[in-house]
Design an enzyme around this catalytic site. Sequence first.
Site, PDB file in Angstrom:
ATOM      1  CD  GLU A 178      -1.194  -6.007  -4.897  1.00  0.00           C
ATOM      2  OE1 GLU A 178      -0.611  -6.156  -3.804  1.00  0.00           O
ATOM      3  OE2 GLU A 178      -0.626  -6.172  -5.990  1.00  0.00           O
ATOM      4  CD  GLU A 297       0.643  -2.959  -8.303  1.00  0.00           C
ATOM      5  OE1 GLU A 297       1.535  -3.744  -7.908  1.00  0.00           O
ATOM      6  OE2 GLU A 297      -0.079  -2.310  -7.536  1.00  0.00           O
TER       7      GLU A 297
HETATM    8  O1  AHR Z   1       4.522  -2.287  -7.059  1.00  0.00           O
HETATM    9  C1  AHR Z   1       4.951  -2.695  -5.800  1.00  0.00           C
HETATM   10  C2  AHR Z   1       3.806  -3.241  -4.956  1.00  0.00           C
HETATM   11  O2  AHR Z   1       3.358  -4.448  -5.502  1.00  0.00           O
HETATM   12  C3  AHR Z   1       2.560  -2.407  -4.888  1.00  0.00           C
HETATM   13  O3  AHR Z   1       2.643  -1.430  -3.914  1.00  0.00           O
HETATM   14  C4  AHR Z   1       1.511  -3.404  -4.537  1.00  0.00           C
HETATM   15  O4  AHR Z   1       0.257  -3.041  -5.032  1.00  0.00           O
HETATM   16  C5  AHR Z   1       2.029  -4.698  -5.119  1.00  0.00           C
HETATM   17  O5  AHR Z   1       2.006  -5.715  -4.196  1.00  0.00           O
END
Ligand code: AHR
Length: 508
Positions: A178, A297
């Site tokens: 990210e 994610e």
């Molecule tokens: O999964 C929780 C968080 O969400 C992770 O650390 C990050 O990559 C995202 O913002």
Amino acid sequence: MTLNTTSKAKMIIDKSFKISEVNPRIYGSFIEQLGRAVYGGIFEPTHATADEDGFRQDVINLVKELNVPIIRYPGGNMVSAYNWEDGVGPKESRPKRLDLAWNSLETNEVGTNEFVSWAKKVDAEVMMAVNLGTRGIDAARNLVEYSNHPGGTYWSDLRKSHGYQDPHNIKVWCLGNEMDGPWQIGMKTAYEYGRLAAETAKAMRLVDPTIELVSCGSSGSGMETFPQWEAETLEHTYEYADYISLHQYYGNRDNDTANYIANTLDMDNFIKTVIATCDYMKAKKRSKKTMNLSFDEWNVWFHSNDQDKQVEPWSVAPPLLEDIYTFEDAILVGSMLNTLLKHSDRVKMACMAQLVNVIAPIMTETGGGIWKQTIFYPYYYTSVYGRGTALHSIVDSPKYDSKDYTDVPYLDQSVVYNEETEELVIFAVNRNLENQLLVDVDIRSFEGYGLVEHVVLENEDPKAINTITNEQVKPHTNSKSYIENGTLTAVLPKLSWNMLRLKKNEEK
Ligand code: AHR
């Protein structure tokens, strides 16, 4: 919201309407060094079920039940300020560090080698992320050498001296996490990230040419820089990366269920836009390579946001991001899995974020028991039975409008045909909050197939939850669906997630 009272839908499925082979890696997950995911989650040496390495056997068993093929590690936000060297070697000399991403204290008792060992125990491969926030090319190429080089060099011999003779052979590597996010330690502009990621990728591949690399895409469809971020970073990373990442979390913050469960329309659009941007870059670069997507994610995340603000800073393994999921969350998760399957021609990896305790399908009590959240079930069934070839389906469903979306089909579905086992599996969500949905499915090309089971997840209360002592949301089988003259009539209860599993030569 306009409620349409029609409660019938039609679907046509045909063996030859293929989307793609489903890459099992789309059923991946994620363990971050965060909260109780590792400490008190997968690792708890004093737990009654702990094995010789300190890993909880009860957790291993449930992760194996989910059949998770790949697990991302060690972050997440945490990786952007992580020194991987802190987590290897004799435990007594590992430093305690401030984890700036999560305001916690990292003891480094678990690091790369321990995680690789745990992943083996759950039969999963590791997706390793490198730090492109505070670090860069050097730390990344050294970690590849430490992990994957057979021996006879400084870093590979160091691994051996730490007790790991054989290389870990980690195939998939994320080039940071990210990096478009202002919350990220060492956030970059698209230009800065693109250049750094390309040069890091180059060096990592020189160490091990067999690795697969993931370039950071946007942290969500709502990012102001989306999709310019993709266009600009791919300008630099296109020839080095095999995948671009997507991240997305949803939450029912306005308590508007109809709107909330329609969020996969946004997810679908997100995927389509990333594909379009990748293909634009392919054309621009006259490239023969097609960039695939790693949705590494995805989940629901919002329940724990307020309570996380109360957590004592710099504590070890505090209970962070411990969302307790409702029945309606499980509905959305089921739909998100459908969306991944419908894009299986380009989405080749995905990670439900995360796996244990932290926004997770599996919850543990430190020193105590283990239990399944509501979202465990759609994840379990789709991962176990959604293997084979994803098929297109032609659908005619009644629709509704919600606050953010128009023409939301009540029926949300995906279809997987497993030629080997001669099974046809339909995953279907009925988004209608009031009425059951009768779906007539034309399955004439599946002659001789009978219904093995219709598994249903339903509940009168969209906010029903599971706890360690009370499992309110769990699947049951439904006998109302039937096959007659090449048509499967599926009876989907109001607001429900369903799996209809058909098999050749099945009597029913
Ligand atoms: O999964 C929780 C968080 O969400 C992770 O650390 C990050 O990559 C995202 O913002």
